[in-house]
Design an enzyme around this catalytic site. Structure first.
Site, PDB file in Angstrom:
ATOM      1  N   ASP A  10      37.433  28.424  39.241  1.00 51.98           N
ATOM      2  CA  ASP A  10      37.128  27.970  37.880  1.00 51.98           C
ATOM      3  C   ASP A  10      36.698  26.509  37.858  1.00 51.98           C
ATOM      4  O   ASP A  10      35.820  26.120  37.078  1.00 51.98           O
ATOM      5  CB  ASP A  10      38.358  28.150  36.982  1.00 51.98           C
ATOM      6  N   ASP A  20      45.366  33.075  39.334  1.00 52.84           N
ATOM      7  CA  ASP A  20      45.333  31.735  38.733  1.00 52.84           C
ATOM      8  C   ASP A  20      46.671  31.069  39.001  1.00 52.84           C
ATOM      9  O   ASP A  20      47.718  31.738  39.001  1.00 52.84           O
ATOM     10  CB  ASP A  20      45.092  31.829  37.218  1.00 52.84           C
TER      11      ASP A  20
END
Length: 196
Positions: free
Chosen positions: A147, A133
């Site tokens: 995401d 991330d």
């Protein structure tokens, strides 16, 4: 021939819609993996970089949980669930006949498989890999391109469901028009003219 509202006019698949869904899924997966590779090469974990002031920061981290760092500590379960979901989405994408649903399924497929690739091929071990991330917004968990695809797909699917659109191209209370097929309104009009 008269088609009842809300029922598919044909059982034939729509290859272009399926190709769009699968192609979009593949492109989103590639975009996700390319951006993750860039983040690992260009960013240092724990050293955020401001891109647009406090609005957007690049902040490299590794997530053992689900999207937005939910469910940390359940990596093997999440890997199995994501694998099953990806298979189901591929199966639905092959059958899809609706353009909006094809886009939604493509984004969902790309997002789900993007993080699934991390689970299988990243450290610490296959099936236990941590997801990369690197995007951070104010008061929001750190996330990635995969995401974004999953979240956008979820919103689009919810909107389509609320409006009564189905993956087979029909809509609640309506029948899709097709060559040589009369919808309820057309059939009533034709029947009325024939009765005169």
């Amino acid at each position: 021939m008269q088609a009842e509202a809300g029922t598919p006019l044909t059982t034939a698949r729509h290859p272009r819609r399926a190709a769009l869904a699968l192609g979009l899924g593949g492109m989103w997966l590639a975009l996700d993996q390319v951006t993750k590779a860039w983040a690992e090469r260009s960013l240092t974990q724990g050293e955020p970089i401001a891109v647009v002031g406090d609005l957007l920061r690049l902040h490299l981290t590794y997530n053992s949980g689900a999207a937005f760092s939910l469910g940390t500590g359940f990596t093997p379960v999440l890997t199995v669930v994501a694998s099953i979901i990806s298979i189901i989405v591929i199966w639905q994408a092959i059958k899809v006949r609706s353009l909006p649903w094809a886009i939604a399924l493509g984004l969902l497929l790309g997002g789900a498989t993007g993080n699934l690739v991390d689970r299988y091929f990243r450290a610490p071990s296959p099936g236990m890999g941590h997801v990369v991330d690197f995007l951070r917004l104010p008061n929001f968990p750190i996330f990635n391109v995969a995401d974004i695809g999953v979240t956008t797909a979820a919103c689009l699917i919810a909107l389509l469901a609320l409006r009564g659109f189905h993956p087979d191209g029909t809509r609640d209370g309506h029948a899709a028009d097709g060559p040589g097929v009369k919808t309820d309104a057309k059939a009533r009009s034709t029947d009325s003219q024939e009765a005169r």
